[in-house]
Write a protein that holds these residues in place. Structure first.
Motif, PDB file in Angstrom:
ATOM      1  N   GLY A 171     -16.811 -23.335 -47.385  1.00 35.39           N
ATOM      2  CA  GLY A 171     -18.084 -23.145 -47.776  1.00 35.39           C
ATOM      3  C   GLY A 171     -18.275 -21.637 -48.594  1.00 35.39           C
ATOM      4  O   GLY A 171     -18.936 -21.472 -49.652  1.00 35.39           O
ATOM      5  N   LEU A 172     -17.797 -20.846 -47.875  1.00 39.04           N
ATOM      6  CA  LEU A 172     -17.845 -19.160 -48.251  1.00 39.04           C
ATOM      7  C   LEU A 172     -17.056 -19.116 -49.701  1.00 39.04           C
ATOM      8  O   LEU A 172     -17.528 -18.178 -50.475  1.00 39.04           O
ATOM      9  N   VAL A 173     -15.925 -19.719 -49.785  1.00 40.36           N
ATOM     10  CA  VAL A 173     -14.951 -19.549 -50.802  1.00 40.36           C
ATOM     11  C   VAL A 173     -15.911 -20.306 -52.090  1.00 40.36           C
ATOM     12  O   VAL A 173     -15.808 -19.603 -53.190  1.00 40.36           O
ATOM     13  N   LEU A 174     -16.446 -21.518 -51.843  1.00 41.78           N
ATOM     14  CA  LEU A 174     -17.217 -22.208 -53.041  1.00 41.78           C
ATOM     15  C   LEU A 174     -18.450 -21.306 -53.322  1.00 41.78           C
ATOM     16  O   LEU A 174     -18.638 -20.935 -54.698  1.00 41.78           O
ATOM     17  N   ILE A 175     -19.178 -20.503 -52.404  1.00 42.31           N
ATOM     18  CA  ILE A 175     -20.269 -19.732 -52.890  1.00 42.31           C
ATOM     19  C   ILE A 175     -19.594 -18.417 -53.472  1.00 42.31           C
ATOM     20  O   ILE A 175     -20.398 -17.963 -54.741  1.00 42.31           O
ATOM     21  N   GLY A 176     -18.702 -17.952 -52.867  1.00 42.50           N
ATOM     22  CA  GLY A 176     -17.997 -16.809 -53.753  1.00 42.50           C
ATOM     23  C   GLY A 176     -17.525 -16.786 -55.102  1.00 42.50           C
ATOM     24  O   GLY A 176     -17.726 -16.310 -56.063  1.00 42.50           O
ATOM     25  N   ILE A 177     -17.076 -18.230 -55.431  1.00 38.91           N
ATOM     26  CA  ILE A 177     -16.615 -18.405 -56.643  1.00 38.91           C
ATOM     27  C   ILE A 177     -17.895 -18.612 -57.636  1.00 38.91           C
ATOM     28  O   ILE A 177     -17.848 -18.437 -58.790  1.00 38.91           O
ATOM     29  N   GLY A 178     -18.701 -19.178 -56.984  1.00 37.95           N
ATOM     30  CA  GLY A 178     -20.154 -19.160 -57.828  1.00 37.95           C
ATOM     31  C   GLY A 178     -20.745 -17.914 -58.194  1.00 37.95           C
ATOM     32  O   GLY A 178     -21.129 -17.850 -59.248  1.00 37.95           O
TER      33      GLY A 178
END
Length: 189
Positions: A171-178
């Protein structure tokens, strides 16, 4: 564009999908190669389609995609990342009894769309260059298939080490990419 430039572009476009697929693989219980390939095919097909859509829009000189694609990708990734964080932090007790062996098609497709919007923007730019869009789109899709499949298999080994934290990390990776997509857009302007 020559072959090496096309390959660099293709693998560059697949890096977001690679990062996401590692976290997706880590969230599964011992994913098999078949599941990794399935995920790679979903991501690769969508990633190959988006530059074609962008190219078609570029042929009509559409600025809408260029003006809004970063916001669309950000909110999709924020939503998906928040969902993974929630499941990682507050997953139901029955989740622990039944390990997840595969992700749903629509979850994967939505994630693939969110990570491939940059390829759509690239497709808009390619409309103004002398490129064979079909070969370029195929190269991007194939590179994404390879990198996503590899990412799921890497995630297979990381998942047991992280346990339920894999979902939180994903989840943190997805938010970070965003956030990185928004940051890149605003730094370029």
């Amino acid at each position: 564009m020559n072959i090496s430039a096309t390959l660099f572009l293709a693998f560059g476009m697949s890096m977001d999908a690679f990062a996401v697929s590692i976290s997706k693989g880590a969230a599964l219980y011992k994913p098999k190669f078949r599941e990794a390939l399935r995920t790679g095919l979903i991501f690769g097909t969508i990633e190959a389609s988006t530059p074609l859509v962008g190219w078609a829009m570029g042929m009509f000189a559409s600025q809408f995609v260029l003006n809004w694609n970063h916001w669309i990708a950000f909110f999709l990734l924020l939503f998906l990342g928040a969902r993974m964080l929630y499941e990682g932090l507050f997953g139901t007790p029955e989740d622990e009894n039944e390990p997840r062996h595969r992700h749903g098609f629509w979850l994967l497709a939505t994630t693939a769309i969110a990570t491939s919007l940059d390829a759509m923007a690239v497709g808009v730019g390619l409309a103004f260059l002398q490129v064979n869009i079909w070969w370029t789109a195929l190269a991007i899709g194939f590179a994404t298939l390879i990198m996503t499949t590899l990412g799921i298999m890497i995630g297979r080994f990381i998942g047991p080490l992280l346990g339920k934290r894999a979902e939180i990390l994903g989840g943190l990776v997805l938010i970070g990419i965003g956030v990185q997509i928004l940051y890149s857009h605003f730094m370029a302007h």
